[in-house]
Design a protein around this motif. Structure first.
Motif, PDB file in Angstrom:
ATOM      1  N   ARG A 154      45.259  18.529 -38.827  1.00 43.25           N
ATOM      2  CA  ARG A 154      45.921  17.342 -38.310  1.00 43.25           C
ATOM      3  C   ARG A 154      45.394  16.093 -39.009  1.00 43.25           C
ATOM      4  O   ARG A 154      44.549  16.176 -39.907  1.00 43.25           O
ATOM      5  CB  ARG A 154      45.725  17.227 -36.796  1.00 43.25           C
ATOM      6  CG  ARG A 154      44.263  17.241 -36.343  1.00 43.25           C
ATOM      7  CD  ARG A 154      44.188  17.159 -34.836  1.00 43.25           C
ATOM      8  NE  ARG A 154      42.806  17.232 -34.379  1.00 43.25           N
ATOM      9  CZ  ARG A 154      42.440  17.044 -33.118  1.00 43.25           C
ATOM     10  NH1 ARG A 154      43.354  16.778 -32.208  1.00 43.25           N
ATOM     11  NH2 ARG A 154      41.171  17.125 -32.767  1.00 43.25           N
ATOM     12  N   GLN A 155      45.877  14.960 -38.605  1.00 44.95           N
ATOM     13  CA  GLN A 155      45.476  13.682 -39.196  1.00 44.95           C
ATOM     14  C   GLN A 155      43.980  13.480 -39.029  1.00 44.95           C
ATOM     15  O   GLN A 155      43.425  13.674 -37.952  1.00 44.95           O
ATOM     16  CB  GLN A 155      46.243  12.556 -38.514  1.00 44.95           C
ATOM     17  CG  GLN A 155      45.928  11.163 -39.017  1.00 44.95           C
ATOM     18  CD  GLN A 155      46.733  10.103 -38.267  1.00 44.95           C
ATOM     19  OE1 GLN A 155      47.764  10.403 -37.686  1.00 44.95           O
ATOM     20  NE2 GLN A 155      46.252   8.889 -38.271  1.00 44.95           N
ATOM     21  N   TYR A 163      49.201  16.653 -41.885  1.00 44.46           N
ATOM     22  CA  TYR A 163      49.781  17.880 -42.425  1.00 44.46           C
ATOM     23  C   TYR A 163      50.427  18.712 -41.322  1.00 44.46           C
ATOM     24  O   TYR A 163      51.490  19.320 -41.521  1.00 44.46           O
ATOM     25  CB  TYR A 163      48.689  18.686 -43.129  1.00 44.46           C
ATOM     26  CG  TYR A 163      49.178  19.921 -43.857  1.00 44.46           C
ATOM     27  CD1 TYR A 163      50.237  19.853 -44.751  1.00 44.46           C
ATOM     28  CD2 TYR A 163      48.574  21.163 -43.652  1.00 44.46           C
ATOM     29  CE1 TYR A 163      50.691  20.977 -45.437  1.00 44.46           C
ATOM     30  CE2 TYR A 163      49.008  22.295 -44.321  1.00 44.46           C
ATOM     31  CZ  TYR A 163      50.067  22.199 -45.208  1.00 44.46           C
ATOM     32  OH  TYR A 163      50.505  23.320 -45.875  1.00 44.46           O
ATOM     33  N   ARG A 164      49.821  18.736 -40.154  1.00 39.99           N
ATOM     34  CA  ARG A 164      50.369  19.500 -39.030  1.00 39.99           C
ATOM     35  C   ARG A 164      51.745  18.971 -38.641  1.00 39.99           C
ATOM     36  O   ARG A 164      52.676  19.743 -38.417  1.00 39.99           O
ATOM     37  CB  ARG A 164      49.416  19.440 -37.834  1.00 39.99           C
ATOM     38  CG  ARG A 164      49.858  20.276 -36.647  1.00 39.99           C
ATOM     39  CD  ARG A 164      48.888  20.163 -35.486  1.00 39.99           C
ATOM     40  NE  ARG A 164      47.555  20.633 -35.843  1.00 39.99           N
ATOM     41  CZ  ARG A 164      46.537  20.669 -34.984  1.00 39.99           C
ATOM     42  NH1 ARG A 164      46.702  20.243 -33.740  1.00 39.99           N
ATOM     43  NH2 ARG A 164      45.356  21.108 -35.378  1.00 39.99           N
ATOM     44  N   ASN A 165      51.865  17.671 -38.568  1.00 38.02           N
ATOM     45  CA  ASN A 165      53.143  17.075 -38.191  1.00 38.02           C
ATOM     46  C   ASN A 165      54.201  17.307 -39.266  1.00 38.02           C
ATOM     47  O   ASN A 165      55.370  17.552 -38.963  1.00 38.02           O
ATOM     48  CB  ASN A 165      52.973  15.578 -37.946  1.00 38.02           C
ATOM     49  CG  ASN A 165      54.214  14.943 -37.371  1.00 38.02           C
ATOM     50  OD1 ASN A 165      54.717  15.344 -36.322  1.00 38.02           O
ATOM     51  ND2 ASN A 165      54.746  13.955 -38.073  1.00 38.02           N
ATOM     52  N   TYR A 166      53.778  17.232 -40.550  1.00 38.48           N
ATOM     53  CA  TYR A 166      54.724  17.493 -41.639  1.00 38.48           C
ATOM     54  C   TYR A 166      55.283  18.913 -41.544  1.00 38.48           C
ATOM     55  O   TYR A 166      56.495  19.131 -41.664  1.00 38.48           O
ATOM     56  CB  TYR A 166      54.054  17.292 -42.990  1.00 38.48           C
ATOM     57  CG  TYR A 166      54.864  17.864 -44.132  1.00 38.48           C
ATOM     58  CD1 TYR A 166      56.030  17.234 -44.565  1.00 38.48           C
ATOM     59  CD2 TYR A 166      54.486  19.063 -44.745  1.00 38.48           C
ATOM     60  CE1 TYR A 166      56.797  17.776 -45.592  1.00 38.48           C
ATOM     61  CE2 TYR A 166      55.244  19.608 -45.766  1.00 38.48           C
ATOM     62  CZ  TYR A 166      56.402  18.961 -46.183  1.00 38.48           C
ATOM     63  OH  TYR A 166      57.163  19.502 -47.184  1.00 38.48           O
ATOM     64  N   LEU A 167      54.406  19.902 -41.331  1.00 37.83           N
ATOM     65  CA  LEU A 167      54.879  21.283 -41.242  1.00 37.83           C
ATOM     66  C   LEU A 167      55.806  21.469 -40.045  1.00 37.83           C
ATOM     67  O   LEU A 167      56.754  22.260 -40.104  1.00 37.83           O
ATOM     68  CB  LEU A 167      53.690  22.240 -41.150  1.00 37.83           C
ATOM     69  CG  LEU A 167      52.865  22.430 -42.434  1.00 37.83           C
ATOM     70  CD1 LEU A 167      51.754  23.436 -42.213  1.00 37.83           C
ATOM     71  CD2 LEU A 167      53.739  22.855 -43.607  1.00 37.83           C
ATOM     72  N   GLY A 171      59.722  23.210 -39.448  1.00 35.53           N
ATOM     73  CA  GLY A 171      59.831  24.367 -38.574  1.00 35.53           C
ATOM     74  C   GLY A 171      58.691  25.349 -38.741  1.00 35.53           C
ATOM     75  O   GLY A 171      58.832  26.543 -38.455  1.00 35.53           O
ATOM     76  N   ILE A 172      57.525  24.866 -39.189  1.00 34.39           N
ATOM     77  CA  ILE A 172      56.347  25.707 -39.419  1.00 34.39           C
ATOM     78  C   ILE A 172      55.233  25.243 -38.478  1.00 34.39           C
ATOM     79  O   ILE A 172      54.904  24.061 -38.427  1.00 34.39           O
ATOM     80  CB  ILE A 172      55.878  25.613 -40.880  1.00 34.39           C
ATOM     81  CG1 ILE A 172      56.994  26.083 -41.819  1.00 34.39           C
ATOM     82  CG2 ILE A 172      54.613  26.428 -41.111  1.00 34.39           C
ATOM     83  CD1 ILE A 172      56.689  25.872 -43.292  1.00 34.39           C
ATOM     84  N   TYR A 173      54.623  26.214 -37.760  1.00 31.13           N
ATOM     85  CA  TYR A 173      53.640  25.840 -36.745  1.00 31.13           C
ATOM     86  C   TYR A 173      52.273  26.490 -36.960  1.00 31.13           C
ATOM     87  O   TYR A 173      51.331  26.180 -36.233  1.00 31.13           O
ATOM     88  CB  TYR A 173      54.171  26.206 -35.355  1.00 31.13           C
ATOM     89  CG  TYR A 173      55.525  25.599 -35.097  1.00 31.13           C
ATOM     90  CD1 TYR A 173      55.666  24.239 -34.846  1.00 31.13           C
ATOM     91  CD2 TYR A 173      56.683  26.382 -35.156  1.00 31.13           C
ATOM     92  CE1 TYR A 173      56.917  23.678 -34.637  1.00 31.13           C
ATOM     93  CE2 TYR A 173      57.938  25.828 -34.947  1.00 31.13           C
ATOM     94  CZ  TYR A 173      58.042  24.472 -34.691  1.00 31.13           C
ATOM     95  OH  TYR A 173      59.277  23.911 -34.493  1.00 31.13           O
TER      96      TYR A 173
END
Length: 754
Positions: A154-155, A163-167, A171-173
């Motif tokens: 994450r940020q 990066y977490r929010n971008y994925l 649709g990637i978790y």
């Protein structure tokens, strides 16, 4: 065509205009996915205004349209949350999506799917043969694996990359780290997989038959793919503000659709069937270029334009199509900027101007109109991007694009590589321009509210340009707002999260800046040539983006506490991106020859900081307390800075260990401290009990990397802090730590303690 026009005409008497409907839907879309109070407030206010101004006869059908769109968006948001909640705990097989494969040294990354979930997958090759096989493969593959699922990072820094929010927008978790592959079979992803195989086959064909750098331009402009080996030139394009030339959209889409129409008509196709003939071609082209939002937006606008829809109706319907087909794509920087450019183009009419004048006005208007959004995502702006875009757009779109298309088609018979020299010449020219022109202007990242306000004011300025007094007033307000982003008029001390390392930023209300250390990544041992790949310097992901977000283009004084790589390793990268007034080092640091050579390569003025030296900041100063004599540039030769800032006494100790702490106490037996930057990342060899008892600090700040191999901060050190009743803030758990204020400090961290 006639049916679509008839439908739009029918709805006009029963509903507010399509652009107004789309605006309300778009506001609700962002409010639902971003869940920000400003956006919810704006959405409710816009709905109130819409119903207040519309005729009562439009209430019924307008409400039906809006509620249908809102229900669809809520359903998409619910589906995304459900999908994230249903991620399995373990994965034993994954199907590789071929056109997402990236090979960098001994690292393989790709996107894979299994049971309705998509993962970002990473794997380390075991031998060069395995690497070569994956590089040349273009099939969908079903891999039986032993793997570990991880949460994406994450940020880590304020206004930093998440990066977490971008994925999530993809649709990637989860990230899937493959430890071993037990078997490989052909996978089946349906039509999507076939198109992905075609795209990957084209990319592999180019990489095998064309040399660099020619191959990069061919894969980039024709198929929307840039290899990791292009990263160095990509940085130059980014610095010059023209990396968007590789973003496939407008000109490229227009070129290929025009080529299809030409061939279709010359082969005797019926003109009345042209729309339906080019529709499957548009779908195929979108898939072969990666299905990016900018390509889909351009294709949709082109198809709607062919049906007779122009300007606002065209853009409005395009937005609704994007929300329907790619629900979260408009949450990405690419999606937002693509829409912004399309909006600006729809707002202006250059048809009455001569062609070259219209082109120049278009480039200037787009560059300045999208400025708040560019700053919101990147914090910098390159003024030369306007003339450079005008110049290189001609080269890319009118020469390179058709030329590379022809060469790619001919490569099926004979690959023509003799023109590779022209691409090398182009890169030499760009490198020369980048080295001999001004740096990008660092203007800072505005908040979401301020970004929206800047966009509104720019729109008003464009609308009321003819009214001199109003134009002047709006211009002054815009300048003041931009000024508030670059110079926030507050005091600041920030422990930047650089992973396993140190970097501390200080700035006062007057704009004076001090940076203590740069951070840097320690590498261990040498790699076999086949394992070596390109890597992004740590500063490009941590220190530099943070400084740019805060509007800092110059560091007045850079203090390098000692010579360890995790404190000074990113000096040269920082010097390439940020102007440095002077570098301050200890006398002992200059005994290290490699470090001295690095200082010379930085091109900055270097001075010695000795005990008793003072650095002015915040109306007071930081005093250098240590070392008292010339050392070896190691941990116990770290520069130690001390000062009272806004009533709180700070002690910055670098990597000082117990031996150095004892020497410091011998010189300063009475050293009251409120806030301690713990030495050596909280190692057990630092922050000795005697030292902590003597300084009586209330708060310890620990800069350490998440899950670092040294296990910093050590448990013993944390127990010592607890024994002295000291609060602890750690970058490995809470991300960056920031103190801000005018007369007293407000403390904030990126995350709450885990």
């Amino acid at each position: 065509m006639k049916k679509l026009k008839t439908l739009l005409q029918w709805t006009k008497g029963r509903c507010i205009s399509l652009p107004h409907v789309t605006l309300l839907v778009l506001l609700f879309y962002y409010a639902s996915f971003v869940n920000h109070p400003y956006l919810w407030g704006g959405c409710l206010f816009a709905c109130f205004l819409a119903y207040w101004r519309m005729p009562k006869k439009c209430y019924g059908f307008t409400s039906f349209v809006l509620l249908t769109c809102f229900a669809f968006i809520l359903w998409q948001s619910f589906q995304a949350k459900q999908k994230e909640a249903q991620v399995p705990e373990q994965v034993s097989q994954v199907t590789l999506i071929p056109d997402t494969v990236t090979v960098n040294g001994d690292r393989l990354s790709f996107r894979g799917s299994d049971q309705g979930q998509t993962y970002q997958v990473f794997y380390q090759f075991q031998n060069p043969q395995e690497k070569r096989w994956f590089e040349e493969n273009f099939h969908s593959l079903k891999l039986q694996v032993t793997a570990k699922l991880e949460m994406p990072e994450r940020q880590r820094n304020f206004q930093g990359y998440d990066y977490r929010n971008y994925l999530r927008t993809q649709g990637i978790y989860r990230i899937l780290q493959i430890r071993s592959i037990s078997s490989i079979d052909r996978g089946n992803l349906g039509v999507r997989g076939v198109l992905a195989e075609w795209r990957r086959a084209c990319i592999v064909h180019i990489q095998k038959h064309f040399p660099a750098p020619m191959q990069h331009y061919m894969t980039g402009l024709l198929f929307g793919y840039l290899d990791k080996s292009f990263d160095e030139m990509s940085e130059i394009y980014t610095s010059l503000g023209i990396i968007h030339l590789f973003a496939l959209s407008g000109m490229q889409v227009g070129f290929f659709l025009a080529a299809f129409r030409f061939c279709y008509l010359r082969l005797g196709g019926y003109r009345d069937w042209l729309f339906w003939g080019q529709l499957p071609f548009a779908v195929l082209y979108g898939a072969l270029t990666g299905g990016t939002v900018s390509v889909l937006r351009s294709l949709t606008q082109s198809q709607l334009s062919f049906l007779g829809l122009r300007s606002w109706d065209n853009l409005a319907l395009t937005v609704l199509v994007l929300i329907g087909l790619m629900p979260q794509s408009l949450l990405t920087a690419g999606g937002v900027l693509s829409l912004a450019y399309a909006f600006i183009l729809s707002s202006c009419d250059w048809e009455k101007w001569p062609k070259m004048t219209a082109l120049a006005m278009e480039i200037v208007t787009i560059s300045l109109g999208a400025l708040p959004i560019l700053l919101y995502y990147y914090g910098i702006y390159q003024p030369l991007s306007i003339p450079l875009t005008a110049l290189f757009s001609f080269v890319f779109d009118l020469l390179m694009l058709p030329g590379l298309t022809l060469l790619f088609i001919l490569s099926c018979v004979y690959p023509v590589t003799q023109v590779n020299g022209s691409f090398k010449l182009l890169e030499h020219v760009l490198t020369f321009i980048e080295k001999n022109t001004i740096r990008p202007l660092v203007l800072g990242k505005p908040s979401l509210l301020l970004c929206l306000l800047l966009l509104i004011l720019l729109g008003l300025l464009l609308d009321f340009w003819s009214k001199k007094s109003l134009r002047l007033s709006l211009g002054i307000v815009l300048v003041v707002l931009f000024f508030s982003v670059k110079w926030p008029l507050t005091n600041e001390v920030t422990i930047i999260d650089v992973g396993q390392g140190d970097s501390i930023f200080l700035r006062d209300m007057r704009g004076k800046t001090i940076l203590i250390d740069t951070g840097g990544k320690v590498t261990f041992g040498s790699k076999d040539p086949w394992r070596s790949g390109t890597s992004t310097p740590n500063a490009q992901k941590t220190v530099i983006p943070y400084l740019q977000a805060r509007g800092v283009g110059k560091i007045d004084q850079l203090v390098l506490t000692h010579t360890d790589t995790d404190h000074v390793g990113d000096l040269l990268e920082l010097a390439k991106n940020v102007k440095i007034g002077e570098i301050l080092v200890s006398p002992g640091s200059l005994t290290q020859k490699d470090f001295v050579q690095t200082l010379k390569a930085s091109g900055s003025r270097v001075n010695i900081l000795q005990a008793g030296g003072r650095l002015a900041i915040m109306g007071t100063y930081l005093e250098c307390l240590y070392p008292q004599r010339t050392g070896d540039g190691g941990n116990n030769d770290s520069l130690v800075l001390y000062g009272s800032l806004l009533g709180q006494r700070f002690l910055f100790t670098g990597d000082l260990e117990a031996e150095g702490e004892q020497q410091l106490l011998q010189t300063y037996p009475n050293l009251p401290v409120d806030i301690l930057k713990a030495g050596h990342h909280g190692s057990k060899g630092s922050s000795s009990p005697e030292f902590l008892k003597a300084i009586k600090a209330k708060l310890a700040l620990v800069s350490a990397g998440k899950n670092n191999r040294y296990q910093h901060p050590h448990l013993e050190t944390l127990e010592r802090f607890q024994a002295q009743q000291m609060a602890v803030l750690r970058t490995d758990q809470q991300g960056a730590i920031r103190f801000t204020g005018w007369t007293h400090w407000h403390i904030e961290t990126v995350h709450e303690a885990e």
